[in-house]
Design an enzyme around this catalytic site. Sequence first.
Site, PDB file in Angstrom:
ATOM      1  N   SER A  75       6.199   1.508   1.796  1.00  0.00           N
ATOM      2  CA  SER A  75       5.109   2.101   2.563  1.00  0.00           C
ATOM      3  C   SER A  75       4.926   1.365   3.896  1.00  0.00           C
ATOM      4  O   SER A  75       5.843   1.361   4.724  1.00  0.00           O
ATOM      5  CB  SER A  75       3.834   2.100   1.719  1.00  0.00           C
ATOM      6  OG  SER A  75       2.887   3.003   2.222  1.00  0.00           O
ATOM      7  N   ASP A 186       6.021  13.040  -2.383  1.00  0.00           N
ATOM      8  CA  ASP A 186       5.233  12.007  -1.707  1.00  0.00           C
ATOM      9  C   ASP A 186       4.529  12.604  -0.494  1.00  0.00           C
ATOM     10  O   ASP A 186       5.160  12.896   0.525  1.00  0.00           O
ATOM     11  CB  ASP A 186       6.169  10.867  -1.279  1.00  0.00           C
ATOM     12  CG  ASP A 186       5.423   9.700  -0.656  1.00  0.00           C
ATOM     13  OD1 ASP A 186       4.192   9.775  -0.513  1.00  0.00           O
ATOM     14  OD2 ASP A 186       6.094   8.715  -0.305  1.00  0.00           O
ATOM     15  N   HIS A 217       4.666   8.646  -4.327  1.00  0.00           N
ATOM     16  CA  HIS A 217       4.758   7.565  -3.347  1.00  0.00           C
ATOM     17  C   HIS A 217       5.322   6.275  -3.943  1.00  0.00           C
ATOM     18  O   HIS A 217       6.023   5.527  -3.261  1.00  0.00           O
ATOM     19  CB  HIS A 217       3.385   7.310  -2.725  1.00  0.00           C
ATOM     20  CG  HIS A 217       3.400   6.429  -1.520  1.00  0.00           C
ATOM     21  ND1 HIS A 217       4.150   6.694  -0.395  1.00  0.00           N
ATOM     22  CD2 HIS A 217       2.735   5.267  -1.266  1.00  0.00           C
ATOM     23  CE1 HIS A 217       3.953   5.747   0.509  1.00  0.00           C
ATOM     24  NE2 HIS A 217       3.111   4.868   0.000  1.00  0.00           N
TER      25      HIS A 217
END
Length: 221
Positions: A75, A186, A217
């Site tokens: 991320s 995601d 995610h």
Amino acid sequence: PPRSTLFPYTTLFRSASRGVMVLRYEKRTKLYGAKMNRFKTTVQEETIDDALLAVRLLAAQPEADTTRLVLVGHSLGAMLAPEIATSAPEIDAVAMLAPVARPLETVISDQLRFIASQQDTLTMEEQVKLQAELDKAAQIRDEVLMPSKSLLGMPASYYYDLHKRDQHAYAKSLGRPIFIARGTKDYQAPQMDYIMWQDILKDAPGAVFRSYDNSFHIFIE
């Protein structure tokens, strides 16, 4: 497993089922967020400094294969991985899991809209709160929001610091293998960003892309 004196609550795994040695640690803001001044915190203090210390700590382990040292970021950590690797010649390759390619405030706006779209109805209060966050995101994009004003708990100064960091340029000039992955479900790092990274690195040797079906995610179904 032994604890590192440099990284409280850090575990150094010296052996693993697939023969991969891993150093994984808690993000500084998770452990010490209450002691940090969020108005003076940038990704340098939040993420980059500790990542560089972790790389050097791992590289110093006598049983580590320093010819195959890989930085894995997820991320926000994935987005920053090329910059981190640029400052760490010890790193041989980078894995970027669910990275975004657009400015963070733009991605957050899309996330907020998506979450709102999944609701059957929004109360007037919820609509007002949503619009207020979207307005702040737009002001951050234009760099007109006061640095002390916050978007989702982080001051505008945090986002302005990100504006100064060209992660695309870091990635294109890295000259080391890069693996980029995302889950097909995601919404936090959507298909748009995945395609953008493919375009950004289209001329980069050693860039590999993979999507994982039905994964979200954090790469679980």
